[in-house]
Design a protein around this motif. Sequence first.
Motif, PDB file in Angstrom:
ATOM      1  N   ILE A 152      58.213   1.753 -10.924  1.00 24.75           N
ATOM      2  CA  ILE A 152      57.573   2.950 -10.364  1.00 24.75           C
ATOM      3  C   ILE A 152      57.310   2.772  -8.867  1.00 24.75           C
ATOM      4  O   ILE A 152      57.595   3.661  -8.055  1.00 24.75           O
ATOM      5  CB  ILE A 152      56.252   3.259 -11.111  1.00 24.75           C
ATOM      6  N   GLU A 153      56.803   1.591  -8.497  1.00 25.11           N
ATOM      7  CA  GLU A 153      56.485   1.346  -7.077  1.00 25.11           C
ATOM      8  C   GLU A 153      57.732   1.390  -6.217  1.00 25.11           C
ATOM      9  O   GLU A 153      57.708   1.851  -5.074  1.00 25.11           O
ATOM     10  CB  GLU A 153      55.750   0.009  -6.908  1.00 25.11           C
ATOM     11  N   ASN A 154      58.829   0.889  -6.785  1.00 25.39           N
ATOM     12  CA  ASN A 154      60.077   0.883  -6.046  1.00 25.39           C
ATOM     13  C   ASN A 154      60.539   2.314  -5.735  1.00 25.39           C
ATOM     14  O   ASN A 154      60.994   2.609  -4.622  1.00 25.39           O
ATOM     15  CB  ASN A 154      61.129   0.137  -6.868  1.00 25.39           C
ATOM     16  N   ILE A 155      60.386   3.206  -6.690  1.00 26.98           N
ATOM     17  CA  ILE A 155      60.758   4.608  -6.454  1.00 26.98           C
ATOM     18  C   ILE A 155      59.807   5.223  -5.425  1.00 26.98           C
ATOM     19  O   ILE A 155      60.225   5.920  -4.505  1.00 26.98           O
ATOM     20  CB  ILE A 155      60.745   5.409  -7.776  1.00 26.98           C
ATOM     21  N   ARG A 156      58.513   4.907  -5.546  1.00 27.58           N
ATOM     22  CA  ARG A 156      57.535   5.439  -4.592  1.00 27.58           C
ATOM     23  C   ARG A 156      57.873   5.024  -3.151  1.00 27.58           C
ATOM     24  O   ARG A 156      57.852   5.832  -2.236  1.00 27.58           O
ATOM     25  CB  ARG A 156      56.130   4.957  -4.954  1.00 27.58           C
ATOM     26  N   LYS A 157      58.214   3.741  -3.007  1.00 31.88           N
ATOM     27  CA  LYS A 157      58.529   3.222  -1.658  1.00 31.88           C
ATOM     28  C   LYS A 157      59.741   3.919  -1.046  1.00 31.88           C
ATOM     29  O   LYS A 157      59.822   4.054   0.162  1.00 31.88           O
ATOM     30  CB  LYS A 157      58.853   1.712  -1.755  1.00 31.88           C
ATOM     31  N   ASN A 158      60.678   4.320  -1.897  1.00 36.27           N
ATOM     32  CA  ASN A 158      61.927   4.889  -1.384  1.00 36.27           C
ATOM     33  C   ASN A 158      61.966   6.408  -1.364  1.00 36.27           C
ATOM     34  O   ASN A 158      63.027   6.996  -1.154  1.00 36.27           O
ATOM     35  CB  ASN A 158      63.103   4.345  -2.195  1.00 36.27           C
ATOM     36  N   LEU A 159      60.805   7.044  -1.561  1.00 31.64           N
ATOM     37  CA  LEU A 159      60.789   8.511  -1.493  1.00 31.64           C
ATOM     38  C   LEU A 159      61.156   8.964  -0.085  1.00 31.64           C
ATOM     39  O   LEU A 159      60.649   8.430   0.893  1.00 31.64           O
ATOM     40  CB  LEU A 159      59.387   9.049  -1.804  1.00 31.64           C
ATOM     41  N   PRO A 160      62.031   9.971   0.054  1.00 28.26           N
ATOM     42  CA  PRO A 160      62.379  10.457   1.396  1.00 28.26           C
ATOM     43  C   PRO A 160      61.247  11.290   2.011  1.00 28.26           C
ATOM     44  O   PRO A 160      60.249  11.563   1.348  1.00 28.26           O
ATOM     45  CB  PRO A 160      63.623  11.309   1.154  1.00 28.26           C
ATOM     46  N   GLU A 161      61.452  11.675   3.256  1.00 27.80           N
ATOM     47  CA  GLU A 161      60.451  12.489   3.963  1.00 27.80           C
ATOM     48  C   GLU A 161      60.247  13.819   3.231  1.00 27.80           C
ATOM     49  O   GLU A 161      61.206  14.493   2.872  1.00 27.80           O
ATOM     50  CB  GLU A 161      60.935  12.752   5.390  1.00 27.80           C
ATOM     51  N   LEU A 162      58.991  14.189   3.025  1.00 25.58           N
ATOM     52  CA  LEU A 162      58.680  15.429   2.312  1.00 25.58           C
ATOM     53  C   LEU A 162      58.423  16.568   3.304  1.00 25.58           C
ATOM     54  O   LEU A 162      58.179  16.335   4.487  1.00 25.58           O
ATOM     55  CB  LEU A 162      57.464  15.206   1.402  1.00 25.58           C
ATOM     56  N   PRO A 163      58.479  17.831   2.814  1.00 30.62           N
ATOM     57  CA  PRO A 163      58.363  18.977   3.728  1.00 30.62           C
ATOM     58  C   PRO A 163      57.148  18.917   4.653  1.00 30.62           C
ATOM     59  O   PRO A 163      57.253  19.233   5.843  1.00 30.62           O
ATOM     60  CB  PRO A 163      58.266  20.179   2.788  1.00 30.62           C
ATOM     61  N   GLU A 164      55.997  18.512   4.116  1.00 32.85           N
ATOM     62  CA  GLU A 164      54.773  18.515   4.915  1.00 32.85           C
ATOM     63  C   GLU A 164      54.916  17.609   6.139  1.00 32.85           C
ATOM     64  O   GLU A 164      54.498  17.960   7.244  1.00 32.85           O
ATOM     65  CB  GLU A 164      53.613  18.057   4.026  1.00 32.85           C
ATOM     66  N   SER A 165      55.547  16.448   5.936  1.00 30.03           N
ATOM     67  CA  SER A 165      55.656  15.520   7.053  1.00 30.03           C
ATOM     68  C   SER A 165      56.701  16.003   8.066  1.00 30.03           C
ATOM     69  O   SER A 165      56.534  15.859   9.277  1.00 30.03           O
ATOM     70  CB  SER A 165      55.961  14.119   6.508  1.00 30.03           C
ATOM     71  N   ARG A 166      57.774  16.622   7.562  1.00 32.06           N
ATOM     72  CA  ARG A 166      58.738  17.207   8.492  1.00 32.06           C
ATOM     73  C   ARG A 166      58.075  18.275   9.342  1.00 32.06           C
ATOM     74  O   ARG A 166      58.305  18.376  10.537  1.00 32.06           O
ATOM     75  CB  ARG A 166      59.896  17.854   7.734  1.00 32.06           C
TER      76      ARG A 166
END
Length: 479
Positions: free
Chosen positions: A290-304
């Motif tokens: 689970i942590e590995n997937i969390r770490k590799n999440l791409p940039e989300l709309p809010e941050s863009r």
Amino acid sequence: MTRDDYEVIIGLEVHSELSTKTKIFCSCPTTFGASPNTQVCPICMAMPGTLPVLNEKVIEYAVKAGLATNCTISKDSKNDRKNYFYPDLPKAYQISQYDKPLCEKGFVEIDTNNGKKKIRITRIHIEEDAGKLNHDDFGGGSLVDLNRAGVPLIEIVSEPDLRSTEEVESYLKKLKAILEYIEVSDCKMQEGSFRADVNVSVRKKGDPKLGTRTEMKNMNSFRSITRAIEYEIDRQIEILEEGNLVEQETLRWDDVSGKTFSMRDKEDAQDYRYFPDPDLAAIKLSDEYIENIRKNLPELPESRKQRYLEEYKLSEKDANIITASKYLSDLFENAIKVCNNPKAVSNWIISEISRILNETEMDPIEIPFDANQLGKLVILIDKGTISSSIGKKVLEELFENPRDPESIIKEKGWIQISDESEIKEIVTKILEANPQSIADYKAGKDRALGYLVGQAMKETKGKANPKMLNEMFLKELNG
Ligand code: ADP
Ligand code: ZN
Ligand code: MG
């Protein structure tokens, strides 16, 4: 009592097809639009004796969706059989998840007229899609296509936290954007890969108890969703005002008549006789996974969006529109790389491109031209080769038959007239034809100048350089 005396309550169950290459329990492809029954095998056709094998990518994508919507990921989950009969479901049960969904207790933040609001997500679970029935116009009856049977879905269930059609639209757009950004679904609404079951109820303001809900299934256009909810609100209030009770039922929205029709009584969970699928092992996930997937999440709309506010100085409103879709947002960033003019690119996206998308109900992912062509269009305007009004015509061409903007303007003879002697010729001609405007101008009516420029633009079908025209008219009128 009027509508203002009632509160509207809406909860959504969103189904989104995952963009895995293969189906959830077999290795058939998931591509949309293939000839009927060409993407099937004994497993997804439910032949006796076949066994499902869970596609690991489905878990990965669903966990990604859960993390991106602030859910808790369950380390211990399972698949259940949901039993019901329907001709597009050959097993007579759907493999879904009942009491142990993969993701729970998340939220999505939306923008409303009164600021930000959290819409709680009850759960996200994985399940298989059913086949499709096509009505046979020639022979009568229905034909079943099982290409879609076994395509992986996530179902995202919200709490009844939505209070208006605006909030519904805002929530759906946000959710769609998130799924696009994390690349787990292409969310093509017209192809049904992002669709919502809409639950609506009303209650008198101040009443602590929720009213009885009705449910409209498989809605896949923002416009129909809004219309259907509005209709349902009025219908339910009318029933209550007459002293009757709203019945809990499943409705079908008909876009042509603009009405809802009763499909069937609402079924309860117990009607489905859920039980754990004995053919599938329990789903156990490790913390590392689970942590590995969390770490590799791409940039989300809010941050863009935040980045656009700072880097490109876009207004909050404009940044919202652009980042609402990953495809628009990618188009924006890639076109800037070509023309280096963020302001102009954002203007095109917010005004003309959005207008055309709205009018044609086209999803941004279906935009036929690419960022390079948009960037080049901006360059042609920046260099003064074409005016911005010709630019609009080029954009329409890009939607119709995308090709290099430079070829379009050559082909159509749309290059801007910026030759001084040609401009002078046009100005002279227009002045000769409009003595009254000259008199008006001399009498101090500045509006006459605008009129003359307008006439010259009309004469040249929008091709004359407006700045040069303006200067030339001033020179001639004053000199
Ligand atoms: P089902 O599958 O039977 O429709 P779910 O629990 O999966 O049940 O989904 C129920 C949906 O209906 C949720 O999105 C929930 O927020 C919504 N809902 C529940 N009660 C109401 C209500 N009184 N008014 C509007 N929406 C409701
Ligand atoms: Zn198959
Ligand atoms: Mg439901």
